[in-house]
Enzyme design. Sequence first.
Site, short mmCIF file in Angstrom:
data_model
loop_
_atom_site.label_atom_id
_atom_site.label_comp_id
_atom_site.label_asym_id
_atom_site.label_seq_id
_atom_site.Cartn_x
_atom_site.Cartn_y
_atom_site.Cartn_z
CE LYS A 261 51.91 -18.06 -43.68
NZ LYS A 261 51.27 -19.37 -43.52
CE1 TYR B 213 70.22 -5.47 -17.40
CE2 TYR B 213 69.81 -6.04 -19.68
CZ TYR B 213 69.64 -5.18 -18.61
OH TYR B 213 68.90 -4.05 -18.76
C1 LIG Z 1 52.10 -20.13 -44.42
C2 LIG Z 1 51.36 -20.95 -45.39
C3 LIG Z 1 51.92 -21.26 -46.64
C4 LIG Z 1 53.37 -20.98 -46.97
O1 LIG Z 1 54.17 -21.93 -46.27
P1 LIG Z 1 55.77 -21.99 -46.36
O2 LIG Z 1 56.11 -23.20 -45.57
O3 LIG Z 1 56.26 -20.73 -45.72
O4 LIG Z 1 56.14 -22.08 -47.79
C5 LIG Z 1 51.12 -21.91 -47.57
N1 LIG Z 1 49.85 -22.27 -47.25
C6 LIG Z 1 49.28 -22.01 -46.05
C7 LIG Z 1 47.90 -22.44 -45.78
C8 LIG Z 1 50.03 -21.36 -45.08
O5 LIG Z 1 49.48 -21.13 -43.88
#
Ligand SMILES: *Cc1c(COP(=O)(O)O)cnc(C)c1O
Length: 344
Positions: A36, A244
């Site tokens: 994701k 800045y």
């Molecule tokens: C993002 C996510 C993961 C992966 O988590 P990490 O902590 O990045 O390993 C796994 N399961 C779900 C439901 C997630 O939202």
Amino acid sequence: MITAPLRLRLDGDALVSNWRTLAAMSGTAACGAAVKANGYGLGARDVVQRLAGAGCRDFFVATWREAMALADLGVSVSVLHGLREEDVAVALSAATARPVLNTVEQVRRWRDAGGGACDVMVDTGMNRLGIEPGDVAAGLLDGLAVETLLSHLASADEDVPLNRTQRDRFAALQGKSGARRMSLANSAGIALGADYGFDLTRPGVALYGAVPVAAFAGRVRQVVAPEVQVLQRRRVPAGQGVGYNMTWTAAADTEVAIVNLGYADGYLRCFSGKGRAWADGHALPVIGRVSMDLTALDVGAAPGLAEGDWVAIDYALPAAAALSGMSQYELLTGLGARFDRIWY
Ligand SMILES: *Cc1c(COP(=O)(O)O)cnc(C)c1O
């Protein structure tokens, strides 16, 4: 296409090695990958192609738009945020993506639409997404083609009793949901032990080089290395400021380089006066305030560094997180669209 003055060097061997490490730590469970947020900022398509080549079979995204961007790769994709009314048509026509149903309403929607294989999220204590374990017991999923039953750990990166509680609530559903497989552990969850693995693990952040728990230190390799180009080099006379609001003032005449990187690229203002770059083994401190597109470095240690040269931004994830106050997740997912992403 024209090249950008900032680039991410991405280590494909390290990515694959991290997945193999996590797969080995997952024991008898298969190891998937959370891709994701554009593969945590690295580029989801490149990540998927590399991991699929290494044997990864299960990928997780948040939204249907993310799933569609991977559709032609032919890999199995689960959409964690499930099925809004707006998603139904796309979900029904998707060849290799399926929803992770999170609510009673989403289950009903998928049934009414005549949907096929799906995943289901159960909330075992995080109070984020998922149906209640009692919904499973009450038969909510009866007749549904559930591929994977999921739950998510709230505090896998801490040693707290809730981990065991969630694990036990999830284990109690074994054989009760009709699901073909069960999946609980994210990256940190994998390190909690074999009884957290179930049939499938779903690491994200550790694949990309983060070290969310000590168990990964020395085992997971850094994947991302930001590099940026010098746009101008100047000598700032003693007593003058830079950037800045002049938050930094030269105590003595100082050699300064302005590099093509700013908070719009994910290099947030918390690196102001704290971050560091490297050129030929010389440390180059960030001075003054990080701007939207530019950052100033004290380059007194690198006399030969000139306009057009590249410097490496110090982005070792655990150390950069400690220094900046950002999480390793934020350091990865904030990496902006202006970087060229170059795999080697
Ligand atoms: C993002 C996510 C993961 C992966 O988590 P990490 O902590 O990045 O390993 C796994 N399961 C779900 C439901 C997630 O939202």
